[in-house]
Each structure stands twice: as C-alpha cells, then as structure tokens.
Design an enzyme around this catalytic site. Structure first.
Site, PDB file in Angstrom:
ATOM      1  N   ASN A  63       0.855  -1.188   0.000  1.00 15.86           N
ATOM      2  CA  ASN A  63       0.000   0.000   0.000  1.00 15.86           C
ATOM      3  C   ASN A  63       0.892   1.239   0.000  1.00 15.86           C
ATOM      4  O   ASN A  63       1.473   1.590   1.026  1.00 15.86           O
ATOM      5  CB  ASN A  63      -0.921  -0.018   1.226  1.00 15.86           C
ATOM      6  CG  ASN A  63      -1.771   1.239   1.327  1.00 15.86           C
ATOM      7  OD1 ASN A  63      -1.956   1.967   0.348  1.00 15.86           O
ATOM      8  ND2 ASN A  63      -2.305   1.491   2.512  1.00 15.86           N
ATOM      9  N   TRP A  64       1.004   1.894  -1.152  1.00 19.80           N
ATOM     10  CA  TRP A  64       1.917   3.035  -1.278  1.00 19.80           C
ATOM     11  C   TRP A  64       1.373   4.311  -0.664  1.00 19.80           C
ATOM     12  O   TRP A  64       2.097   5.288  -0.521  1.00 19.80           O
ATOM     13  CB  TRP A  64       2.246   3.279  -2.754  1.00 19.80           C
ATOM     14  CG  TRP A  64       2.966   2.144  -3.412  1.00 19.80           C
ATOM     15  CD1 TRP A  64       3.397   0.990  -2.815  1.00 19.80           C
ATOM     16  CD2 TRP A  64       3.342   2.040  -4.785  1.00 19.80           C
ATOM     17  NE1 TRP A  64       4.019   0.174  -3.734  1.00 19.80           N
ATOM     18  CE2 TRP A  64       3.993   0.795  -4.954  1.00 19.80           C
ATOM     19  CE3 TRP A  64       3.190   2.862  -5.896  1.00 19.80           C
ATOM     20  CZ2 TRP A  64       4.493   0.367  -6.184  1.00 19.80           C
ATOM     21  CZ3 TRP A  64       3.683   2.444  -7.117  1.00 19.80           C
ATOM     22  CH2 TRP A  64       4.336   1.212  -7.260  1.00 19.80           C
ATOM     23  N   LYS A  65       0.084   4.328  -0.354  1.00 18.84           N
ATOM     24  CA  LYS A  65      -0.559   5.518   0.199  1.00 18.84           C
ATOM     25  C   LYS A  65      -0.325   6.717  -0.733  1.00 18.84           C
ATOM     26  O   LYS A  65      -0.280   6.533  -1.946  1.00 18.84           O
ATOM     27  CB  LYS A  65      -0.090   5.763   1.638  1.00 18.84           C
ATOM     28  CG  LYS A  65      -0.282   4.516   2.518  1.00 18.84           C
ATOM     29  CD  LYS A  65       0.036   4.746   3.962  1.00 18.84           C
ATOM     30  CE  LYS A  65      -0.169   3.452   4.755  1.00 18.84           C
ATOM     31  NZ  LYS A  65       0.076   3.640   6.204  1.00 18.84           N
ATOM     32  N   HIS A 122      -9.318   1.204   5.802  1.00 20.29           N
ATOM     33  CA  HIS A 122      -7.992   1.449   6.383  1.00 20.29           C
ATOM     34  C   HIS A 122      -8.128   2.425   7.547  1.00 20.29           C
ATOM     35  O   HIS A 122      -8.931   3.360   7.501  1.00 20.29           O
ATOM     36  CB  HIS A 122      -7.034   1.999   5.321  1.00 20.29           C
ATOM     37  CG  HIS A 122      -5.603   1.978   5.755  1.00 20.29           C
ATOM     38  ND1 HIS A 122      -5.073   2.910   6.613  1.00 20.29           N
ATOM     39  CD2 HIS A 122      -4.586   1.121   5.452  1.00 20.29           C
ATOM     40  CE1 HIS A 122      -3.793   2.639   6.816  1.00 20.29           C
ATOM     41  NE2 HIS A 122      -3.475   1.559   6.135  1.00 20.29           N
ATOM     42  N   GLU A 154      -6.479   4.850   8.559  1.00 16.89           N
ATOM     43  CA  GLU A 154      -6.277   6.265   8.259  1.00 16.89           C
ATOM     44  C   GLU A 154      -7.548   6.897   7.705  1.00 16.89           C
ATOM     45  O   GLU A 154      -7.829   8.074   7.958  1.00 16.89           O
ATOM     46  CB  GLU A 154      -5.110   6.419   7.273  1.00 16.89           C
ATOM     47  CG  GLU A 154      -3.776   6.087   7.905  1.00 16.89           C
ATOM     48  CD  GLU A 154      -2.680   5.761   6.905  1.00 16.89           C
ATOM     49  OE1 GLU A 154      -1.565   5.457   7.359  1.00 16.89           O
ATOM     50  OE2 GLU A 154      -2.936   5.801   5.686  1.00 16.89           O
ATOM     51  N   GLU A 199      -4.540  -4.733  11.293  1.00 18.76           N
ATOM     52  CA  GLU A 199      -3.535  -3.677  11.423  1.00 18.76           C
ATOM     53  C   GLU A 199      -3.764  -2.916  12.725  1.00 18.76           C
ATOM     54  O   GLU A 199      -4.616  -2.014  12.779  1.00 18.76           O
ATOM     55  CB  GLU A 199      -3.620  -2.702  10.247  1.00 18.76           C
ATOM     56  CG  GLU A 199      -3.190  -3.276   8.921  1.00 18.76           C
ATOM     57  CD  GLU A 199      -2.948  -2.164   7.906  1.00 18.76           C
ATOM     58  OE1 GLU A 199      -1.829  -2.062   7.406  1.00 18.76           O
ATOM     59  OE2 GLU A 199      -3.887  -1.397   7.627  1.00 18.76           O
ATOM     60  N   GLY A 238       3.247   2.672  10.964  1.00 16.49           N
ATOM     61  CA  GLY A 238       4.191   3.767  10.783  1.00 16.49           C
ATOM     62  C   GLY A 238       5.068   4.070  11.983  1.00 16.49           C
ATOM     63  O   GLY A 238       5.842   5.024  11.957  1.00 16.49           O
ATOM     64  N   SER A 291       4.002  -1.946  10.634  1.00 14.72           N
ATOM     65  CA  SER A 291       5.456  -2.003  10.793  1.00 14.72           C
ATOM     66  C   SER A 291       6.024  -3.375  10.463  1.00 14.72           C
ATOM     67  O   SER A 291       6.968  -3.851  11.097  1.00 14.72           O
ATOM     68  CB  SER A 291       5.865  -1.582  12.214  1.00 14.72           C
ATOM     69  OG  SER A 291       5.515  -0.226  12.442  1.00 14.72           O
ATOM     70  N   GLY A 300       2.931  -1.187   4.342  1.00 16.20           N
ATOM     71  CA  GLY A 300       2.884   0.243   4.093  1.00 16.20           C
ATOM     72  C   GLY A 300       4.247   0.787   3.757  1.00 16.20           C
ATOM     73  O   GLY A 300       4.734   0.679   2.635  1.00 16.20           O
ATOM     74  N   GLY A 301       4.921   1.368   4.742  1.00 17.97           N
ATOM     75  CA  GLY A 301       6.197   2.044   4.515  1.00 17.97           C
ATOM     76  C   GLY A 301       7.252   1.186   3.847  1.00 17.97           C
ATOM     77  O   GLY A 301       7.993   1.659   2.977  1.00 17.97           O
TER      78      GLY A 301
END
Length: 269
Positions: free
Chosen positions: A9-11, A96, A98, A168, A174, A212, A233-234
């Site tokens: 997931n590149w956001k 998600h 966020e 998650e 993050g 993470s 994610g990251g």
C-alpha cells in the site's frame, strides 16, 4: 499450505517518475527467481494505476487504496468500483485506519464499500484494528469483532469467501514497532473464531498482518500459523525491501538476493 498474499500500500507517496522506477526495478528483481506460493499485489495512488499496470508483470496484481460508496453520479473527487474494474484492479482496500480516523468512515460506511466491491467481482481487503487507547483498555476483541460484524450484517458471512481481512493495530502503523507475535497469533485466531461462529470455514479466509511489517521481522511473522501474508505500508516504498518481504512469504524459502539491474536507478520516495 495455502498460497500467501503480500500487498503493498503506497498511500499518497511518489511521483509518476518515482513509481515507474519502482515498478521497473521490481519487475527486474522478479526475474531472479519465480516466487513460490505467493501472490503479490501493489496499490499505487489512483492517478498512477494505469501506468503501473503497463510496467508490472502480469503475475503482480493491481489494487486500489479505497473506493467510493457510490457507483455513479455527481460525486466530485470520488472513484467508483466500475472504474477500478476497468483498470484491471483485483483488490480494493476498504476501512484502512487512516480513512476511519481522518475521513470519519464508520463501520457501516466500510461495510457498504465492502459490499460494492464484492458485488463487482473484485476482492475487498477489509482492514481492522484497535487504537492504542483501545488496546490499553483491553478493547481489542470487541473493536475488531464489531468491525467484522458490520460486514456480516450487510453482506452475510459468505461474502468473506472472496475477501481478505488485514489486521492492522493502529498503534503499530508507521511507528516501526510491530505487535508481539503472540498477540498477532491470538488476534488472528479470534477473527477466525468469529467467522467460524457465523458458519464459515474460516481456514479458507486469507488473514494478513499489517503494522510495521518489514524485511527484518517478516519471516517470523509469516511463520505464525494464523498469518497468511501481509499488508505492507512504509516498507513497500522501497522495491528491494518489498521484494525481500515477498521472498520471506514463500512457504518454501530460501529467498534469493535481489540481483542488480543495469540502467535502473531507484531513489527513495
């Protein structure tokens, strides 16, 4: 063992040039060895879906980070499920944390999106998880149960036969701090138990962990019996790191080193 699934997931990261370099680098990296028993998908920002699809090999699936709760009409800025289908998306992330926190999406809102994605023949990736405060108050079980039950009430348990659930923990996203292995295993077991209690063979449902997850901890997390892959994610923003995670997800390691690619230069987002 069932096939594992790894989704990046590149956001809202990267330019068109950055994302093209990522896709090119990843495509060349895959040539070093065929992944065994692993399906891979990436979820770029909406504007880059088509260009990334044209570069990635067919073995890599395309996913979207969100979808509108409406199918068509005067909804400025929204993207419909039919548009995603035309762009050959297979997966669509819904709920998600966020979006729940920043956009105010409720469990009912998320359940509605889940239903639209399912009816369109795409695979929803339902994100569930507790905040730090909910964790401290020992509400993890009730929070996740309510998030899943909203989907069951809207679509029925059978809808999870062609769906993915991603646990998650919000407090881990993050932060660089992943949940403890025992907690991941226990939470995934609770999810399977809830689905089983509602008449579904929960072993058939793909459960991912996100929060993470990175090359340094991916092997031990993927070794857990109740974990079928990851929502990354990251760590998905670096092609080499994401490929390392994909290698770790193989049910029959070892993972090879990513070979260098001539004339391909990757820069971090």
């Amino acid at each position: 063992m069932k096939q594992r699934l790894v989704i990046g997931n590149w956001k809202m990261n990267g330019s068109l040039a950055d994302n093209i370099l990522w896709a090119t680098h990843f495509r060349h990296g895959l040539k070093s060895q065929t992944l065994q028993d692993v399906e891979v998908a990436v979820c770029p920002p909406f504007p880059y879906l088509q260009s990334i699809r044209s570069i990635l090999p067919d073995v890599v699936q395309l996913g979207a980070q969100d979808v509108s709760s409406e199918c068509i009409g005067a909804f400025t800025g929204e993207v419909s499920v039919n548009m995603l289908k035309e762009l050959q998306c297979r997966y669509v992330i819904v709920g998600h944390s966020e979006r729940r926190a920043r956009m105010g999406e409720s469990d009912i809102d998320v359940a509605g999106k889940f239903k639209l994605v399912s009816l369109a023949g795409l695979t929803p990736v339902l994100c569930v998880g507790e905040t730090e405060q909910e964790r401290r108050q020992e509400q993890t079980r009730s929070v996740i149960s309510h998030q899943i039950q909203a989907v069951i009430d809207t679509s029925g348990t059978h809808a999870f036969r062609n769906a993915v659930i991603a646990y998650e923990p919000v407090w881990a996203i993050g932060t660089g701090v992943s949940a403890e292995l025992a907690d991941i295993q226990a939470t995934h077991a609770l999810i399977r138990a809830q689905l089983s209690d509602n008449g579904l063979d929960a072993d058939d449902v793909t459960l991912l962990y996100g929060g993470s997850l990175k090359p340094g901890n991916s092997e031990e997390i993927f070794s857990l019996p109740n974990v079928d892959g990851g929502l990354i994610g990251g760590a998905s923003l670096k092609a080499a790191d994401f490929l390392d995670i994909c290698w770790a997800a193989q049910t029959r390691p070892p993972k090879p080193k990513m070979r260098s690619t001539k004339n391909v230069h990757y820069q971090d987002f």
